[in-house]
Write a protein that holds these residues in place. Structure first.
Motif, PDB file in Angstrom:
ATOM      1  N   ILE A  44      13.141  12.623   4.328  1.00 57.79           N
ATOM      2  CA  ILE A  44      12.218  11.484   4.331  1.00 57.79           C
ATOM      3  C   ILE A  44      10.831  12.022   4.644  1.00 57.79           C
ATOM      4  O   ILE A  44      10.572  12.503   5.751  1.00 57.79           O
ATOM      5  N   THR A  45       9.937  11.954   3.647  1.00 53.03           N
ATOM      6  CA  THR A  45       8.619  12.577   3.742  1.00 53.03           C
ATOM      7  C   THR A  45       7.530  11.517   3.642  1.00 53.03           C
ATOM      8  O   THR A  45       7.573  10.661   2.754  1.00 53.03           O
ATOM      9  N   ASP A  46       6.551  11.599   4.555  1.00 57.33           N
ATOM     10  CA  ASP A  46       5.409  10.681   4.482  1.00 57.33           C
ATOM     11  C   ASP A  46       4.124  11.483   4.319  1.00 57.33           C
ATOM     12  O   ASP A  46       4.072  12.682   4.609  1.00 57.33           O
ATOM     13  N   SER A  47       3.091  10.808   3.841  1.00 58.33           N
ATOM     14  CA  SER A  47       1.795  11.459   3.615  1.00 58.33           C
ATOM     15  C   SER A  47       0.818  11.126   4.734  1.00 58.33           C
ATOM     16  O   SER A  47      -0.394  11.076   4.503  1.00 58.33           O
ATOM     17  N   GLY A  48       1.357  10.916   5.931  1.00 59.45           N
ATOM     18  CA  GLY A  48       0.525  10.512   7.062  1.00 59.45           C
ATOM     19  C   GLY A  48      -0.223  11.657   7.707  1.00 59.45           C
ATOM     20  O   GLY A  48      -0.354  12.753   7.164  1.00 59.45           O
ATOM     21  N   CYS A  49      -0.671  11.396   8.916  1.00 57.78           N
ATOM     22  CA  CYS A  49      -1.569  12.325   9.609  1.00 57.78           C
ATOM     23  C   CYS A  49      -0.865  13.567  10.141  1.00 57.78           C
ATOM     24  O   CYS A  49      -1.505  14.565  10.490  1.00 57.78           O
ATOM     25  N   GLY A  50       0.466  13.533  10.227  1.00 57.41           N
ATOM     26  CA  GLY A  50       1.195  14.679  10.746  1.00 57.41           C
ATOM     27  C   GLY A  50       1.402  14.594  12.249  1.00 57.41           C
ATOM     28  O   GLY A  50       0.807  13.768  12.945  1.00 57.41           O
ATOM     29  N   ILE A  51       2.270  15.486  12.766  1.00 58.06           N
ATOM     30  CA  ILE A  51       2.579  15.526  14.205  1.00 58.06           C
ATOM     31  C   ILE A  51       1.930  16.777  14.784  1.00 58.06           C
ATOM     32  O   ILE A  51       2.171  17.894  14.293  1.00 58.06           O
ATOM     33  N   GLY A  99       0.777  -1.235   0.000  1.00 60.37           N
ATOM     34  CA  GLY A  99       0.000   0.000   0.000  1.00 60.37           C
ATOM     35  C   GLY A  99       0.802   1.275   0.000  1.00 60.37           C
ATOM     36  O   GLY A  99       0.232   2.367   0.080  1.00 60.37           O
ATOM     37  N   VAL A 100       2.118   1.178  -0.081  1.00 63.57           N
ATOM     38  CA  VAL A 100       2.964   2.367  -0.020  1.00 63.57           C
ATOM     39  C   VAL A 100       3.721   2.533  -1.322  1.00 63.57           C
ATOM     40  O   VAL A 100       4.347   1.591  -1.811  1.00 63.57           O
ATOM     41  N   GLU A 101       3.644   3.717  -1.877  1.00 65.55           N
ATOM     42  CA  GLU A 101       4.441   4.047  -3.068  1.00 65.55           C
ATOM     43  C   GLU A 101       5.703   4.764  -2.615  1.00 65.55           C
ATOM     44  O   GLU A 101       5.641   5.796  -1.938  1.00 65.55           O
ATOM     45  N   VAL A 102       6.852   4.194  -2.948  1.00 61.07           N
ATOM     46  CA  VAL A 102       8.135   4.799  -2.599  1.00 61.07           C
ATOM     47  C   VAL A 102       8.635   5.607  -3.788  1.00 61.07           C
ATOM     48  O   VAL A 102       8.791   5.082  -4.886  1.00 61.07           O
ATOM     49  N   VAL A 103       8.870   6.888  -3.562  1.00 60.45           N
ATOM     50  CA  VAL A 103       9.383   7.775  -4.608  1.00 60.45           C
ATOM     51  C   VAL A 103      10.798   8.173  -4.234  1.00 60.45           C
ATOM     52  O   VAL A 103      11.025   8.796  -3.186  1.00 60.45           O
ATOM     53  N   ARG A 104      11.739   7.801  -5.056  1.00 61.28           N
ATOM     54  CA  ARG A 104      13.153   8.086  -4.783  1.00 61.28           C
ATOM     55  C   ARG A 104      13.638   9.229  -5.661  1.00 61.28           C
ATOM     56  O   ARG A 104      13.407   9.228  -6.869  1.00 61.28           O
ATOM     57  N   GLU A 143       2.211   7.593   0.447  1.00 59.47           N
ATOM     58  CA  GLU A 143       3.421   7.851  -0.336  1.00 59.47           C
ATOM     59  C   GLU A 143       4.591   8.139   0.585  1.00 59.47           C
ATOM     60  O   GLU A 143       4.501   8.987   1.484  1.00 59.47           O
ATOM     61  N   LEU A 144       5.704   7.444   0.361  1.00 58.95           N
ATOM     62  CA  LEU A 144       6.948   7.681   1.084  1.00 58.95           C
ATOM     63  C   LEU A 144       7.943   8.251   0.085  1.00 58.95           C
ATOM     64  O   LEU A 144       8.319   7.585  -0.883  1.00 58.95           O
ATOM     65  N   ARG A 145       8.364   9.474   0.329  1.00 60.05           N
ATOM     66  CA  ARG A 145       9.255  10.162  -0.606  1.00 60.05           C
ATOM     67  C   ARG A 145      10.622  10.343   0.058  1.00 60.05           C
ATOM     68  O   ARG A 145      10.710  10.898   1.167  1.00 60.05           O
ATOM     69  N   ILE A 146      11.667   9.886  -0.626  1.00 61.35           N
ATOM     70  CA  ILE A 146      13.032   9.994  -0.079  1.00 61.35           C
ATOM     71  C   ILE A 146      13.885  10.753  -1.085  1.00 61.35           C
ATOM     72  O   ILE A 146      13.994  10.370  -2.260  1.00 61.35           O
ATOM     73  N   ARG A 147      14.486  11.833  -0.589  1.00 62.96           N
ATOM     74  CA  ARG A 147      15.344  12.656  -1.461  1.00 62.96           C
ATOM     75  C   ARG A 147      16.729  12.765  -0.841  1.00 62.96           C
ATOM     76  O   ARG A 147      16.858  13.052   0.357  1.00 62.96           O
ATOM     77  N   VAL A 148      17.756  12.512  -1.640  1.00 67.89           N
ATOM     78  CA  VAL A 148      19.150  12.614  -1.193  1.00 67.89           C
ATOM     79  C   VAL A 148      19.879  13.538  -2.165  1.00 67.89           C
ATOM     80  O   VAL A 148      19.874  13.304  -3.381  1.00 67.89           O
ATOM     81  N   ARG A 149      20.501  14.577  -1.632  1.00 66.98           N
ATOM     82  CA  ARG A 149      21.211  15.519  -2.497  1.00 66.98           C
ATOM     83  C   ARG A 149      22.354  16.166  -1.725  1.00 66.98           C
ATOM     84  O   ARG A 149      22.437  16.079  -0.492  1.00 66.98           O
TER      85      ARG A 149
END
Length: 483
Positions: free
Chosen positions: A411-418, A355-360, A395-401
């Motif tokens: 590391i970004t998630d589309s969850g409920c937030g804090i 159920g999770v789309e990983v975007v690299r 969606e789990l988005r991971i960006r390395v630069r």
């Protein structure tokens, strides 16, 4: 009335031009007659040269001299012997495998006067069978090794859970076991297919092909030349579309069992025009050709499946070993942090895939001096928290630069937030919003300490639907007070 000379000339032509070796020997093994094919099998220029040397009678033919005596004993018992396999020396000293089919010739008083029969060079078949058995043994060994690895993981789960890192691993064991069991099952099934082929089809393959009429052999060759790779890459939807089209053609030609034949042809690799192969379904021998091509396609498919399964299992085992390793040297090493992130994603694959789309977004970055085992724990905690925040859906988005003199990982998630009230406390030890038994509040505190040990920073930005943890790590090691 037929001309006896013409008949004799015809038989002599068959004898001399046969592709199999033909012989007659006396009881002592002396060649009485031999054709050119037999001479070539044994490495002689001509039948006359073979008869002159008489390697059989001089006991210099069989690698195992007892095979000659076994041959004689069996002939005395049953008069006819089929496919008697032996290793023999050729004239140049090389060794080949042969299969002999022979019968006893007796006089009117029932005395044996000589032997006659055929010889086939089966070296290639023996070599293929040996390689197949070696491959099967190797795959079974890998299967056992993977099973042992899985067993070790299950046996050590309780011990690993004592540390925060091992506690995270404990949560992953069920998924890791599933990720290893899946390729193990594929390997086991494929080995059974290969084993059945080697037992039932391979021994009869030369005889089947030899008996095929030229036209059927040509169609068989055409089937075997089709690229099976195209079939392996079909989605279920694409396969159903090809099958419907093929069944329509088969039904139009009144071919029985169109459903089964359509599946068979698609397995073989027929994805285009099926008309050239319809002739094969109109005779029993033609159907046998299709089934033989299908068996060979299944063998190729099994080999591909084993390779893919081993690669997948090896990747999981490697990731697990990398994760579980603990470097006690206390010294930094140069490493690429993307490798550690990918290790974590491999271990969490079972939780991600449903159920999770990983975007690299990975830029080309340099390796940096770091403690890679500890950074793996950082990525583990952040990915684990992200998956929990999304309830493993989103969606789990991971960006390395690279940013100036540092590397940045978002590391970004589309969850409920804090919630804003919680945000200032998330890095405090023992602070947790999770239910009892699901966390001890040490995860982010340990993450913060590891990042600080690397002289880096960690920040968080959160709102409903988008929470980002940002970790920066310096490119160049600072020999100051930190370490």
């Amino acid at each position: 009335m037929s001309d006896p000379q013409a008949i004799e000339a015809g038989f002599r032509s068959i004898f001399e031009n046969a592709v199999e070796g033909i012989f007659q020997t006396d009881l002592q093994g002396n060649y009485i007659r031999a054709n050119q094919a037999l001479a070539q099998i044994y490495g002689y220029a001509s039948a006359d040269e073979l008869i002159a040397v008489q390697p059989n009678a001089r006991a210099s033919l069989y690698v195992d001299p007892q095979r000659r005596q076994q041959f004689i004993d069996l002939m005395a018992q049953q008069d006819v012997l089929s496919n008697f396999e032996s290793q023999v020396y050729r004239q140049d000293g090389s060794i080949i495998w042969i299969a002999e089919t022979c019968r006893v010739v007796r006089d009117r008083k029932n005395n044996i006067i000589y032997y006659e029969g055929f010889v086939r060079d089966i070296s290639e078949q023996q070599s293929a069978f040996k390689q197949l058995k070696m491959a099967e043994a190797s795959l079974q060994q890998k299967n056992r090794e993977l099973a042992d690895t899985l067993n070790e993981l299950q046996n050590t789960q309780k011990e690993l859970i004592h540390s925060e890192k091992m506690a995270a691993l404990g949560q992953l064991v069920a998924g890791v076991a599933h990720e290893i069991n899946t390729p193990l099952g594929a390997i086991r099934s494929s080995i059974e297919t290969i084993s059945l082929f080697s037992q039932r089809t391979l021994p009869n393959l030369p005889d089947i092909l030899r008996e095929l009429p030229p036209e059927l052999f040509e169609r068989f060759t055409a089937l075997r030349q089709l690229p099976i790779q195209d079939t392996l890459q079909l989605s279920s939807r694409e396969r159903r579309q090809y099958k419907r089209k093929m069944m329509a053609v088969l039904n139009d030609k009144d071919i029985q069992n169109s459903d089964g034949w359509a599946d068979t042809f698609i397995d073989i690799g027929v994805l285009g025009d099926i008309d050239p192969f319809l002739l094969l379904l109109q005779s029993e021998q033609g159907e046998q050709v299709v089934e033989l091509a299908h068996q060979l396609a299944l063998l190729e498919r099994s080999t591909h499946t084993i390779g893919t399964a081993i690669e997948r299992a090896a990747k999981v085992v490697f990731a697990l070993k990398t994760y579980a390793r603990f470097d006690q040297s206390g010294e930094k090493v140069t490493a690429n942090i993307i490798d550690g992130i990918e290790t974590v994603l491999t271990l969490y694959h079972n939780k991600i895939k449903h159920g999770v789309e990983v975007v690299r977004h990975y830029d080309a970055i340099p390796a940096i001096p770091c403690y890679p085992d500890e950074l793996t724990q950082v990525w583990t905690n952040l990915v684990h928290n992200a998956l929990q925040a999304m309830d493993e859906r989103g969606e789990l988005r991971i960006r390395v630069r690279q940013q100036e003199r540092a590397l940045r990982v978002d590391i970004t998630d589309s969850g409920c937030g804090i919630p804003d009230s919680v945000l200032p406390h998330i890095f405090e030890p023992f602070f947790t919003t999770k239910p009892s038994g699901e966390g001890n509040g040490l995860g982010l505190d340990i993450v913060h300490k590891i990042v600080d040990k690397h002289q880096g920073t960690i920040e968080v930005d959160s709102q409903p639907g988008k929470t980002t943890f940002s970790v920066t790590l310096p490119l160049i090691e600072d020999h100051g007070d930190h370490g």
